[in-house]
Each structure stands twice: as C-alpha cells, then as structure tokens.
Write an enzyme that holds these catalytic residues in place. Structure first.
Site, PDB file in Angstrom:
ATOM      1  N   TYR A 141     -13.899   4.903   2.095  1.00 10.34           N
ATOM      2  CA  TYR A 141     -14.720   3.973   2.897  1.00 10.34           C
ATOM      3  C   TYR A 141     -14.771   4.362   4.375  1.00 10.34           C
ATOM      4  O   TYR A 141     -15.336   3.636   5.188  1.00 10.34           O
ATOM      5  CB  TYR A 141     -14.272   2.507   2.718  1.00 10.34           C
ATOM      6  CG  TYR A 141     -12.793   2.274   2.888  1.00 10.34           C
ATOM      7  CD1 TYR A 141     -12.197   2.267   4.142  1.00 10.34           C
ATOM      8  CD2 TYR A 141     -11.989   2.050   1.780  1.00 10.34           C
ATOM      9  CE1 TYR A 141     -10.851   2.048   4.287  1.00 10.34           C
ATOM     10  CE2 TYR A 141     -10.630   1.839   1.909  1.00 10.34           C
ATOM     11  CZ  TYR A 141     -10.077   1.832   3.172  1.00 10.34           C
ATOM     12  OH  TYR A 141      -8.728   1.620   3.315  1.00 10.34           O
ATOM     13  N   THR A 154       0.842  -1.199   0.000  1.00 11.28           N
ATOM     14  CA  THR A 154       0.000   0.000   0.000  1.00 11.28           C
ATOM     15  C   THR A 154       0.878   1.252   0.000  1.00 11.28           C
ATOM     16  O   THR A 154       2.099   1.172  -0.134  1.00 11.28           O
ATOM     17  CB  THR A 154      -1.033  -0.053   1.153  1.00 11.28           C
ATOM     18  OG1 THR A 154      -1.941   1.033   0.971  1.00 11.28           O
ATOM     19  CG2 THR A 154      -0.383   0.051   2.523  1.00 11.28           C
ATOM     20  N   ALA A 172      -7.043  12.615 -10.249  1.00 14.23           N
ATOM     21  CA  ALA A 172      -6.107  12.047 -11.228  1.00 14.23           C
ATOM     22  C   ALA A 172      -4.869  11.497 -10.508  1.00 14.23           C
ATOM     23  O   ALA A 172      -3.772  11.482 -11.060  1.00 14.23           O
ATOM     24  CB  ALA A 172      -5.721  13.117 -12.250  1.00 14.23           C
ATOM     25  N   GLY A 224      -3.186   8.262  -7.779  1.00 12.23           N
ATOM     26  CA  GLY A 224      -2.929   6.832  -7.926  1.00 12.23           C
ATOM     27  C   GLY A 224      -4.196   6.012  -8.094  1.00 12.23           C
ATOM     28  O   GLY A 224      -4.280   5.138  -8.975  1.00 12.23           O
ATOM     29  N   GLY A 249     -16.842   2.833  -1.000  1.00 14.73           N
ATOM     30  CA  GLY A 249     -15.464   2.382  -1.212  1.00 14.73           C
ATOM     31  C   GLY A 249     -15.169   0.994  -0.675  1.00 14.73           C
ATOM     32  O   GLY A 249     -14.129   0.416  -1.006  1.00 14.73           O
ATOM     33  N   ASP A 308      -6.177  -3.707  -7.796  1.00 18.72           N
ATOM     34  CA  ASP A 308      -7.008  -2.541  -7.446  1.00 18.72           C
ATOM     35  C   ASP A 308      -8.061  -2.242  -8.524  1.00 18.72           C
ATOM     36  O   ASP A 308      -9.246  -2.086  -8.224  1.00 18.72           O
ATOM     37  CB  ASP A 308      -6.140  -1.292  -7.261  1.00 18.72           C
ATOM     38  CG  ASP A 308      -5.454  -1.259  -5.906  1.00 18.72           C
ATOM     39  OD1 ASP A 308      -5.971  -1.876  -4.962  1.00 18.72           O
ATOM     40  OD2 ASP A 308      -4.396  -0.613  -5.794  1.00 18.72           O
ATOM     41  N   LYS A 351       3.583   1.426  -3.760  1.00 14.94           N
ATOM     42  CA  LYS A 351       3.021   0.683  -4.886  1.00 14.94           C
ATOM     43  C   LYS A 351       3.866   0.794  -6.160  1.00 14.94           C
ATOM     44  O   LYS A 351       3.862  -0.110  -6.988  1.00 14.94           O
ATOM     45  CB  LYS A 351       1.581   1.148  -5.176  1.00 14.94           C
ATOM     46  CG  LYS A 351       0.596   0.679  -4.115  1.00 14.94           C
ATOM     47  CD  LYS A 351      -0.836   1.031  -4.478  1.00 14.94           C
ATOM     48  CE  LYS A 351      -1.786   0.590  -3.379  1.00 14.94           C
ATOM     49  NZ  LYS A 351      -3.193   0.778  -3.730  1.00 14.94           N
ATOM     50  N   ARG A 385      -8.362  18.928  -9.898  1.00 11.36           N
ATOM     51  CA  ARG A 385      -7.986  20.265  -9.431  1.00 11.36           C
ATOM     52  C   ARG A 385      -6.778  20.762 -10.223  1.00 11.36           C
ATOM     53  O   ARG A 385      -6.749  21.891 -10.683  1.00 11.36           O
ATOM     54  CB  ARG A 385      -7.644  20.151  -7.933  1.00 11.36           C
ATOM     55  CG  ARG A 385      -7.223  21.406  -7.271  1.00 11.36           C
ATOM     56  CD  ARG A 385      -7.022  21.168  -5.801  1.00 11.36           C
ATOM     57  NE  ARG A 385      -5.984  20.166  -5.510  1.00 11.36           N
ATOM     58  CZ  ARG A 385      -5.606  19.816  -4.301  1.00 11.36           C
ATOM     59  NH1 ARG A 385      -6.199  20.341  -3.242  1.00 11.36           N
ATOM     60  NH2 ARG A 385      -4.658  18.916  -4.120  1.00 11.36           N
ATOM     61  N   ALA A 441      -3.062  19.766 -15.288  1.00 13.65           N
ATOM     62  CA  ALA A 441      -1.944  19.077 -15.951  1.00 13.65           C
ATOM     63  C   ALA A 441      -2.010  17.568 -15.684  1.00 13.65           C
ATOM     64  O   ALA A 441      -1.700  16.762 -16.565  1.00 13.65           O
ATOM     65  CB  ALA A 441      -0.632  19.654 -15.452  1.00 13.65           C
ATOM     66  N   ASN A 455       0.068  -3.909  -6.199  1.00 13.99           N
ATOM     67  CA  ASN A 455      -0.531  -3.959  -4.852  1.00 13.99           C
ATOM     68  C   ASN A 455      -0.542  -5.374  -4.273  1.00 13.99           C
ATOM     69  O   ASN A 455      -0.885  -5.567  -3.112  1.00 13.99           O
ATOM     70  CB  ASN A 455      -1.954  -3.376  -4.852  1.00 13.99           C
ATOM     71  CG  ASN A 455      -2.994  -4.389  -5.271  1.00 13.99           C
ATOM     72  OD1 ASN A 455      -2.724  -5.242  -6.128  1.00 13.99           O
ATOM     73  ND2 ASN A 455      -4.174  -4.322  -4.691  1.00 13.99           N
TER      74      ASN A 455
HETATM   75  P1  NAP Z   1      -3.426  10.628  -4.436  1.00 12.45           P
HETATM   76  O1  NAP Z   1      -2.571   9.852  -5.388  1.00 12.45           O
HETATM   77  O2  NAP Z   1      -2.796  11.534  -3.457  1.00 12.45           O
HETATM   78  O3  NAP Z   1      -4.462  11.507  -5.346  1.00 12.45           O
HETATM   79  C1  NAP Z   1      -5.375  12.378  -4.762  1.00 12.45           C
HETATM   80  C2  NAP Z   1      -6.228  13.069  -5.836  1.00 12.45           C
HETATM   81  O4  NAP Z   1      -7.222  13.828  -5.164  1.00 12.45           O
HETATM   82  C3  NAP Z   1      -5.457  14.046  -6.731  1.00 12.45           C
HETATM   83  O5  NAP Z   1      -6.016  14.034  -7.999  1.00 12.45           O
HETATM   84  C4  NAP Z   1      -5.688  15.372  -6.023  1.00 12.45           C
HETATM   85  O6  NAP Z   1      -5.683  16.487  -6.915  1.00 12.45           O
HETATM   86  C5  NAP Z   1      -7.099  15.207  -5.523  1.00 12.45           C
HETATM   87  N1  NAP Z   1      -7.346  16.034  -4.341  1.00 12.45           N
HETATM   88  C6  NAP Z   1      -6.772  15.910  -3.117  1.00 12.45           C
HETATM   89  N2  NAP Z   1      -7.249  16.846  -2.281  1.00 12.45           N
HETATM   90  C7  NAP Z   1      -8.145  17.583  -2.997  1.00 12.45           C
HETATM   91  C8  NAP Z   1      -8.970  18.698  -2.689  1.00 12.45           C
HETATM   92  N3  NAP Z   1      -8.988  19.245  -1.461  1.00 12.45           N
HETATM   93  N4  NAP Z   1      -9.785  19.190  -3.663  1.00 12.45           N
HETATM   94  C9  NAP Z   1      -9.781  18.650  -4.898  1.00 12.45           C
HETATM   95  N5  NAP Z   1      -9.020  17.586  -5.249  1.00 12.45           N
HETATM   96  C10 NAP Z   1      -8.212  17.071  -4.311  1.00 12.45           C
HETATM   97  O7  NAP Z   1      -4.365   9.656  -3.584  1.00 12.45           O
HETATM   98  P2  NAP Z   1      -4.922   8.198  -4.003  1.00 12.45           P
HETATM   99  O8  NAP Z   1      -3.963   7.158  -3.595  1.00 12.45           O
HETATM  100  O9  NAP Z   1      -5.353   8.277  -5.416  1.00 12.45           O
HETATM  101  O10 NAP Z   1      -6.187   8.046  -3.019  1.00 12.45           O
HETATM  102  C11 NAP Z   1      -7.315   8.877  -3.169  1.00 12.45           C
HETATM  103  C12 NAP Z   1      -8.488   8.373  -2.334  1.00 12.45           C
HETATM  104  O11 NAP Z   1      -8.893   7.076  -2.762  1.00 12.45           O
HETATM  105  C13 NAP Z   1      -8.208   8.261  -0.834  1.00 12.45           C
HETATM  106  O12 NAP Z   1      -9.359   8.724  -0.153  1.00 12.45           O
HETATM  107  C14 NAP Z   1      -8.050   6.774  -0.619  1.00 12.45           C
HETATM  108  O13 NAP Z   1      -8.438   6.373   0.693  1.00 12.45           O
HETATM  109  C15 NAP Z   1      -9.042   6.221  -1.642  1.00 12.45           C
HETATM  110  N6  NAP Z   1      -8.721   4.841  -2.051  1.00 12.45           N
HETATM  111  C16 NAP Z   1      -9.643   3.859  -1.788  1.00 12.45           C
HETATM  112  C17 NAP Z   1      -9.399   2.555  -2.165  1.00 12.45           C
HETATM  113  C18 NAP Z   1     -10.422   1.490  -1.886  1.00 12.45           C
HETATM  114  O14 NAP Z   1     -10.059   0.304  -1.892  1.00 12.45           O
HETATM  115  N7  NAP Z   1     -11.656   1.833  -1.651  1.00 12.45           N
HETATM  116  C19 NAP Z   1      -8.195   2.235  -2.827  1.00 12.45           C
HETATM  117  C20 NAP Z   1      -7.278   3.264  -3.093  1.00 12.45           C
HETATM  118  C21 NAP Z   1      -7.547   4.572  -2.698  1.00 12.45           C
HETATM  119  P3  NAP Z   1      -4.321  17.228  -7.349  1.00 12.45           P
HETATM  120  O15 NAP Z   1      -3.788  16.425  -8.500  1.00 12.45           O
HETATM  121  O16 NAP Z   1      -4.781  18.584  -7.748  1.00 12.45           O
HETATM  122  O17 NAP Z   1      -3.429  17.224  -6.154  1.00 12.45           O
END
Ligand code: NAP
Length: 279
Positions: free
Chosen positions: A222, A62, A128, A130, A243, A102, A66, A152, A155, A87
């Site tokens: 979740y 995790t 956009a 992970g 989730g 995933d 990853k 947000r 790019a 993963n």
């Molecule tokens: P990440 O790589 O950090 O990406 C976060 C994304 O959210 C980016 O696109 C970011 O935009 C955007 N973002 C963050 N804060 C924001 C805000 N205040 N307003 C607007 N956009 C915002 O994170 P990740 O690993 O993809 O995980 C994202 C979410 O998915 C988490 O909540 C995680 O718990 C969940 N998740 C769930 C599972 C599941 O099994 N259910 C699996 C994986 C992840 P920018 O590009 O502008 O920074």
C-alpha cells in the site's frame, strides 16, 4: 484501563493503525485510545505481561511477533491456529485471546471487487511468506476452484501448497517464470511480495504480457497505493485491488471484535489514504 488499545511490533515507525482506529473511535462515540508500542525482541514476554497487568482492552500484533506472541497468550481461536499467526488480541476478563483478521480482511476486500462467490475462481498467489500464507490458507478454506503459488524459493511454495492448501484440489507450486508464462489462466492474481514497494517503486514482481483482460490484479503493497504493477495491469484491462483494502479490512474486523461495532470502512479507508498521501 478498559479503554486502551494498541499495536506491538518492531520497528514500528509512524503507524497507520493508530490514526485509523483513533478516528474510528471518535466517529462512533467510543471513548478509547490506540497507541503504538515498539517492543525490542528480548522484551516480548515482559511486554505481554505488562499489557495484561494494565488491563489493556485489546491490541494488534505486527512483524516480527505474529508467531512468537502465541506462546504468551491464554488462548487462540481456530483461525489463528490455521494461519499459525496472531494479529489481534482481545482481553476477555483478564485472559488474552488471540485471533487473526489478516486473511478475512483480505477476503472481504476481494469479495467487494469480484462478488461473494469465489468457487469458480482460479487464483495465483505470488510469494510464499507470512502474508501469502494468510491469503492462500483463507482462500483455500473459503473455497476457490484453483490455487497456484509461485515463489522465488521453490521449497517455500511447495511447503505452503503441501501444508496450507488442503481443500482446493487443483493446486500447484510454480517458479516465477512458469507462472508468468501462464498468467492468462487466472481470474485473480495476488502479489504478496514486497517487490514494487517504496523506495523501489519501479520494480514489478513479474511482467504482465500474458494477462487476460478482466483479470483481478491485486497487490498487498500500500506504499505506494498504486504500484507500477497495478498501473501496468490497468493499462492491459485488469481490474485492480490495492493493499489498502486488506489493511482496512483487517483493522475493521479487529475494531468490531473489540467494540462490538462494525465501523465505517469507507471512513477508515479515507483516513489511511490521507496519511499515505501525506508521506
Ligand atoms: P515475508 O514473510 O518476508 O515474505 C516475502 C515474500 O516475498 C517471500 O515469498 C519472498 O520470497 C518474496 N520476495 C521478497 N523479495 C523478493 C524479490 N526481490 N523477488 C522475488 N520475491 C521476493 O513478508 P510478508 O510479511 O509476507 O510481507 C510481504 C508484503 O506484503 C510486504 O510488502 C508487506 O508490506 C505486505 N503486506 C501487506 C498487508 C496489508 O494489509 N496490505 C499485510 C501484510 C503484508 P523468498 O521465499 O524467495 O524469500
């Protein structure tokens, strides 16, 4: 040590995966144990070598490893290659083989809600990062009618559309504002941002004024299980997917790869819901 499984990440806290897998091992009469390992970033290589040395049967990976774990594995499959992330790792006769469950875990949960045929579906992915990458690339590979990505940082939306969405011909990077104005165009809308996650449970990734009834509204968060965004969507006639569906989906696929047994997903879901309820 053929019966030890685990999770590596940092920080790891109390992992839902341990309980989900340990209860499933018990249910299916498999003598095995799943343990969480909090690995400091400078120790990743040593940790992977240690996993190999003790003959761990398999492990999950995790945040934040990853991508960086790939360089220490013996082989990765096409899916991990496509998503650029691993993963799940399987120990095959001393060789560590990486894959990624995933995207398929999400796809499985989604198809449970909307049916197997997604070829006529228009999808909006919000975010956009992970998780968005795993979901968007998998949906693109599976074959959907349209994928738009709103983020947000424009790019990053541009980059994911350009490098990740190669099959779907109808695709567009969008600002959050533009996507919000045209929500009525989509059959499936997926929030992959952490907006609305505990403790910021009153936040929403976007307003839902333009949502059409019957849309599938999906949140990868979740904790809480039902985000404010999903609750608002339900009030407006959306079908919702929380989730937990993706979390259980990716775990069930990993379990099957490790043991050859397709686990009882309902029981895995109940285990996770119980743990989340206790938090
Ligand atoms: P990440 O790589 O950090 O990406 C976060 C994304 O959210 C980016 O696109 C970011 O935009 C955007 N973002 C963050 N804060 C924001 C805000 N205040 N307003 C607007 N956009 C915002 O994170 P990740 O690993 O993809 O995980 C994202 C979410 O998915 C988490 O909540 C995680 O718990 C969940 N998740 C769930 C599972 C599941 O099994 N259910 C699996 C994986 C992840 P920018 O590009 O502008 O920074």
């Amino acid at each position: 040590m053929g019966n030890l499984y685990g999770l590596i990440g940092h920080p790891i806290g109390h992992s839902l995966s341990s309980d989900m897998h340990n209860v499933a091992f018990q249910k299916h009469g498999i003598v095995a144990h799943y343990e969480s390992f909090d690995i400091q970033p400078p120790d990743l290589q040593k940790a992977i070598e240690g996993m190999k040395a003790i003959g761990i049967a398999g492990f999950n990976v995790t945040v934040p490893y990853k991508v960086s774990v790939i360089q220490y594995l013996d082989e990765i499959d096409e899916e991990a290659e496509r998503l650029g992330a691993v993963n799940t790792v399987i120990n095959r006769d001393g060789r560590l083989f990486g894959t990624n469950t995933d995207g398929r875990g999400y796809l499985h949960a989604l198809m449970n809600k909307v049916g197997q045929d997604l070829s006529d579906k228009s999808v909006l992915v919000i975010g956009a990062g992970g998780a968005a990458r795993g979901v968007a690339i998998t949906l693109d590979h599976h074959g959907v009618h349209r994928i738009d990505i709103a983020n947000r940082t424009m790019a990053k939306a541009n980059e994911l559309i350009r490098d990740g969405v190669s099959h779907t011909t109808s695709k567009q990077p969008l600002t959050l504002e533009k996507a919000m104005r045209q929500l009525g165009n989509y059959d499936v809308i997926i929030n992959t941002t952490p907006v609305g996650m505990f403790p910021n449970v009153d936040e929403m990734p976007m307003y839902l004024n333009e949502l059409k009834r019957g849309t599938l509204l999906s949140d990868l968060i979740y904790n809480p299980i039902r985000t404010k965004w999903l609750q608002e969507g339900e009030k407006r006639g959306a079908t919702v997917l929380d989730g937990v569906g993706m979390f259980v989906g990716q775990g069930a696929l990993a379990f099957e790869l490790w043991t050859g047994i397709s686990p009882d997903r309902e029981q895995m879901r109940r285990t996770v819901l119980k743990l989340l309820g206790e938090r």
